[in-house]
Write a protein that holds these residues in place. Structure first.
Motif, PDB file in Angstrom:
ATOM      1  N   THR A 588      39.391  43.866  38.379  1.00 34.60           N
ATOM      2  CA  THR A 588      38.452  44.359  39.392  1.00 34.60           C
ATOM      3  C   THR A 588      37.127  43.612  39.356  1.00 34.60           C
ATOM      4  OG1 THR A 588      37.909  46.178  37.914  1.00 34.60           O
ATOM      5  CG2 THR A 588      39.330  46.690  39.756  1.00 34.60           C
ATOM      6  N   LEU A 591      37.404  40.579  41.548  1.00 36.50           N
ATOM      7  CA  LEU A 591      37.463  40.989  42.951  1.00 36.50           C
ATOM      8  C   LEU A 591      36.103  41.428  43.462  1.00 36.50           C
ATOM      9  CD1 LEU A 591      40.791  42.904  42.793  1.00 36.50           C
ATOM     10  CD2 LEU A 591      40.274  41.121  44.446  1.00 36.50           C
ATOM     11  N   MET A 592      35.422  42.243  42.668  1.00 33.97           N
ATOM     12  CA  MET A 592      34.109  42.728  43.097  1.00 33.97           C
ATOM     13  C   MET A 592      33.120  41.571  43.176  1.00 33.97           C
ATOM     14  SD  MET A 592      34.081  46.102  43.483  1.00 33.97           S
ATOM     15  CE  MET A 592      32.598  46.908  42.898  1.00 33.97           C
ATOM     16  N   MET A 596      31.422  40.887  46.691  1.00 33.40           N
ATOM     17  CA  MET A 596      29.989  41.096  46.854  1.00 33.40           C
ATOM     18  C   MET A 596      29.265  39.791  47.162  1.00 33.40           C
ATOM     19  SD  MET A 596      29.273  43.916  43.926  1.00 33.40           S
ATOM     20  CE  MET A 596      28.660  45.402  44.681  1.00 33.40           C
TER      21      MET A 596
ATOM     22  N   PHE B 500      42.234  45.463  48.478  1.00 34.85           N
ATOM     23  CA  PHE B 500      41.054  44.914  49.151  1.00 34.85           C
ATOM     24  C   PHE B 500      41.410  44.395  50.543  1.00 34.85           C
ATOM     25  CE2 PHE B 500      37.294  44.544  46.303  1.00 34.85           C
ATOM     26  CZ  PHE B 500      37.819  45.208  45.210  1.00 34.85           C
ATOM     27  N   THR B 588      43.244  49.199  41.239  1.00 36.68           N
ATOM     28  CA  THR B 588      42.170  49.079  42.237  1.00 36.68           C
ATOM     29  C   THR B 588      42.370  50.037  43.407  1.00 36.68           C
ATOM     30  OG1 THR B 588      43.301  47.147  43.139  1.00 36.68           O
ATOM     31  CG2 THR B 588      41.392  46.732  41.799  1.00 36.68           C
TER      32      THR B 588
END
Lengths: 675, 675
Positions: A588, A591-592, A596, B500, B588
């Motif tokens: 994660t 991905l974040m 972002m 996502f 996630t």
């Protein structure tokens, strides 16, 4: 050839080159007094921040070193302290020069773009050379002193990670609190332009560019740089590719080639003539890349008699470049994604936000697939089919490859905020518009290159973390990390959650600090009406103080979470649960970070695209929506997003440092009921 | 006792009870003609959506059934078709009654809150009873026909999952496109209140409540319900707790007890007197819970001679309740998080958005820890220490426990949109303000209970998916899923990314559809000025069409991703990579589900908190910011967030259905270079 001594010499060479560049910048004179004054404020603010930060750091370093000395090894503690000091050193020297280079870039811009480019880029290069020079010097020295004992040397990486946390997260909070605060009152309420000297938060905003984007980013890549090398040498110590120590020495050799290549690339950029700064930067980067590729091919063949390790290195370089390129597609206004956000701004801020978030989420697909492909190819190309440890070493080598040109990446990245600062100084010193146009052009080149740099930072963080993850498994002697074990599974869930809470805390910190800043600016405007009339000088220091204070206090809790989470999980639920935790956090976290960074970049450029005339241009309804998106994107791309890189690397390196402790004493709860 | 026959009878009992409730609603007369007319539009729009949806579904079901028949088993294909038809049936009957109950709730509200509550709750209960009745009936019948062959029965779960995807995601797109579209032009541009009959999108908005929140949510829980039971019986078939089939029959018995308990609870709610609807709902829920607990304790002891399986069931119930309670803390304006978002609205929409996102991210911590604790306790309490398969069975039982009161959960959840619709009808039919006040009160109770329902939906999706994950591992004969295997690792990364891209597509779909809606409403206002003056009737049907069209076409791509991703990963990289993919997606997926649901809920209530008078109340600067947050939150909490539940369950059940195919023919690429 004694590679370790060569690495120490290469490190010294990089530092010498940095010193030379520094001198070439310092010797330029700044004649304009107003410019001197403003640059003085920025320098003062930046140094004030650093001094305060060092006080916090001193306490932290001493406490952690004592813990390490007691629970791990005294040698690890020594390496930790040296890693921390070297990271601090890179940040300090880099920033010290950046705050000299900014005003000299403005000065040079009065004489043309080429000269301004050289000053700004030289300023960035100092940071780049300090990062790689101190990195390889530290690793080389400690390898000689501790005879390549990787268990001790890991402490150096932990030291680097800890400082990166403070510098990147603290710096990120600082810069965005100042930026958001300055914008909300200045641009929105008082209606004065950006970088207007009447805005009390304007100096804090410019200081923020330095502490967040120069020092913070430098510390981030310093950490990745040494982290990737450490993971490669940790795994290189146990592989059986040759009978000697080549497994350990090859990543060091590759890094040395990278430094030499970067120095040559940097000299090329400085000596290219022409009016196109983008082209100069690209040419320098490409030349450095080519040298790097040839050099590591030669070493691979010389040391192993095979090009296979070289293959793994190349995979890393290619994946890094590809991620950078894709980042551009999602964040540049030349492509449909940013234009679509601008379209959606026509129906207001809500649709702007929804579409920006979608772009961010969507942009995770390609980088994740590229990283996955990189992992597979690096693993199998080197021979992971028959020897899994060798495959994991391949992944570590690809991280080293991706980071081998760190000096250039940092230089190009740090160049951006220097150009940005130069523009601010031009504005505040009331220089002619042509000067500002030149600095703007430099700045916009910086935005694109910074996007590529962010791609490298994220990609390398992912690969480094995975390589360290493999090192950890090796250190605690886990032959298998089984997802059917409920302990691994809960580790995975809890690990996946940590980036969310970390991002939440970072964003809340920006929100709180920005609020304080807004109130301070409002108060100054209210109590001193002379400020707006231009008859009274605003109190810049007060705003600098607010950002400093907020940055340093607000990062304590996220910092504790990052360091404590792996230790707590390991001590309570054992080594396999901790492995699950790391895997989840890396998943994660990456991905974040991508989401972002790209959402933030896309919002920023959508606003700029509207400002350039689309959808009614500046002041239109769409523009107001675009400003909202940009403001939401600020903490995304400059605080919480980059913090993810630090988080996943720090968590893995903490696990690695405490591996033996956890293997021996961990699993307090899980031992109660499991076999 | 033949548990399978009992389960069929219990299913029929639930359906009979649903039919009785339906009759009690239908027989109420609606005298007001205007109300009849409006309710007619809503019913017509909802049914028009369903008819169009069924055309898409028919194609989908036939194609998938043929594939299943060819590649898996003809029996699995049959079970798939029955699962799909039963899910459609539950949605159809439930919604058919909901669109009758709404107007009758309005009518009843003219006579007092107690009667209105009973009508709305009865409407919701029909949906609840249809879900559990058809669920247990289908499973019971197929278990008898196919002699408990779990490989075939899994097809029933796949059918349910597929329909849930269409109903929940399609419904979610529908409802939010209409809602956002109606708000953007109606409230913001034209300045007319919510539910104003002059707004052409107003009927689509009310239809949306039914297709998204009633039918969509019902299909979601139908899927969880049958999925949890299937995973429990799959694992129950291989455990060696007893010599008989108790492992398979116990989860069915527990579900039957749950249905009986829910029927009794529902009767209690209907017969309680008093003016406090919240209290009535709570009393009914608690009574159902107590019966459930006692009943499953008895069965546990009778079937296994032990309370251990009962312990696992209880864990699920407790975790579900606790997640619901915590959801309330993050989304109710009685607590600091929502109030803090309202505070941050004072500095505009950007800070409102930042703080809402932080609250959403922060709110993931407690649910993840609770789910993790639940996993550990359920695993070890039943004896996972000595037999890991038994431990996984414990996890599946806790999912069954959490879902045993599904009938009540659905009833309480579906009650909200019915009350909401009732309010809309009161507004449009120009009823006295007291009536609207009563429906508003019912609605606000619905909001709190819906939050708890969402907690259950998310928690149960996580546990169901993990239990199905264990079933999958068992089906492909994976003894270990090793994270040090690069294939598992890339599976984990790619799996983590899928939520996502799925969320991005869902949100983009809402954005696009809302834009179309905005343009249509603007066009109608422009071309028919009589609409705003009240002399001309807007074209409601056109808006209903736009939402319908958008919902059905925009969900094709996310649908394909959800079904194809596990198959592609398994076929290319083998069973272990697919296991990693599922684990990553569940990790996630759960986080995003919690984050989006809670951020959306918090934004919604922050806006309502401001509207109730805080920070300047309606029309203030803070309120405008609050409206932006609420609009961003809409696709979060009602489209993308709930879609995560479906996604993770669908991915796991697809893996389970295709387990044998993947085990035999998968790994096309990975076989090339791995051992």
């Amino acid at each position: 050839m004694n590679y370790l001594i060569v690495s120490v010499l290469t490190g010294l060479l990089a530092l010498a080159f940095a010193f030379m560049l520094r001198n070439s910048i310092i010797k330029k004179e700044v004649k304009n007094e107003r410019m001197q004054e403003i640059a003085g404020y920025i320098e003062e603010g930046a140094m004030a921040f650093l001094r305060r930060e060092y006080k916090y750091l001193a306490v932290f370093i001493v406490v952690v070193a004592i813990c390490l000395g007691i629970f791990v090894h005294i040698q690890t503690a020594i390496c930790f302290v040296i890693g921390a000091l070297f990271s601090i050193g890179a940040g300090f020297f880099g920033m010290k020069v950046a705050v000299k280079a900014n005003v000299r870039t403005t000065e040079a811009a009065t004489r043309g773009i080429q000269e301004a480019l050289i000053v700004a880029f030289s300023g960035g290069s100092v940071m780049g050379m300090c990062v790689v020079g101190l990195g390889i010097l530290g690793l080389g020295l400690l390898s000689i002193i501790f005879d390549l004992n990787v268990e001790y040397i890991t402490g150096f990486g932990f030291g680097a990670s800890s400082i990166a946390l403070f510098a990147r997260v603290g710096g990120g909070i600082y810069t965005k609190a100042a930026d958001v605060g300055a914008d909300l009152v200045g641009k929105v309420e008082a209606g004065i332009p950006e970088d207007d000297p009447r805005n009390p938060a304007v100096i804090a905003d410019n200081v923020g560019d330095n502490v967040g984007d120069v020092a913070g980013m430098g510390a981030d890549l310093f950490e990745s740089y040494v982290g990737s090398i450490i993971s490669a040498i940790t795994l290189g110590a146990v592989i059986k590719l040759t009978s000697g120590k080549e497994g350990i020495l090859f990543p060091i050799a590759v890094s040395c080639v990278g430094i030499i290549a970067s120095i040559i690339g940097s000299i090329v950029v400085k000596n290219l003539k022409g009016d196109n700064p983008q082209k100069s930067l690209n040419t320098g980067t490409y030349i450095a890349g080519v040298i790097m590729i040839i050099g590591s091919a030669i070493f691979s063949n010389t040391m192993f008699g095979s090009f296979k390790p070289f293959g793994a290195v190349i995979v890393g370089i290619l994946v890094g470049l590809a991620i950078g390129k894709i980042t551009e597609i999602y964040t540049s206004s030349d492509y449909k994604y940013v234009q679509n956000i601008a379209d959606q701004s026509e129906t207001g801020p809500a649709t702007n936000i929804i579409s920006g978030l979608s772009v961010g989420m969507r942009s995770t697909v390609a980088p994740i697939i590229l990283i996955s492909l990189g992992i597979l190819v690096a693993y199998f190309i080197i021979g992971g089919r028959d020897d899994s440890m060798l495959g994991l070493y391949g992944i570590a080598l690809s991280a080293v490859g991706m980071l081998s040109t760190t000096a250039t990446t940092v230089a190009v990245d740090a160049y951006g905020p220097i150009a940005d600062n130069a523009g601010g100084i031009a504005e505040m010193a009331d220089l002619p518009e042509e000067v500002r146009n030149i600095t703007d052009k430099l700045d916009s080149v910086g935005n694109t290159t910074a996007a590529i740099g962010k791609g490298f930072a994220i990609g390398s963080a992912a690969l480094t973390a995975l390589a360290l993850f493999a090192s950890y498994a090796q250190a605690v002697n886990l032959k298998v990390i089984d997802l059917l074990n409920p302990l691994t599974l809960i580790g995975l869930l809890i690990g996946s959650m940590i980036p969310f809470i970390f991002a939440a805390l970072a964003m809340e910190a920006v929100g709180k600090a920005a609020n304080n800043m807004v109130e301070e600016v409002r108060k100054q405007f209210r109590e001193h009406p002379g400020i707006m009339e231009g008859t009274e000088k605003p109190d810049y220091t007060r705003c600098v103080d607010i950002s400093t204070q907020a940055a340093l206090t607000q990062m304590v809790l996220p910092g504790i979470i990052a360091v404590a989470a792996p230790i707590v999980m390991g001590m309570l639920f054992g080594t396999e649960a901790l492995a699950g935790t790391i895997a989840g956090a890396v998943g994660t976290g990456v991905l974040m970070a991508v989401m972002m960074a790209n959402a933030g970049g896309a919002w920023d450029n959508a606003k700029k695209y509207i400002e350039a005339g689309a959808h009614g241009g500046k002041g239109s309804f769409a523009h107001k929506a675009g400003v909202v998106g940009d403001t939401v994107g600020d903490p995304f791309k400059d605080t919480a997003g980059p913090a993810m890189n630090i988080l996943i690397k720090l968590m893995t390196i903490v696990s690695l440092v405490f591996a033996t402790v956890i293997a021996n004493y961990g699993g307090i709860i899980s031992n109660l009921f499991s076999k």
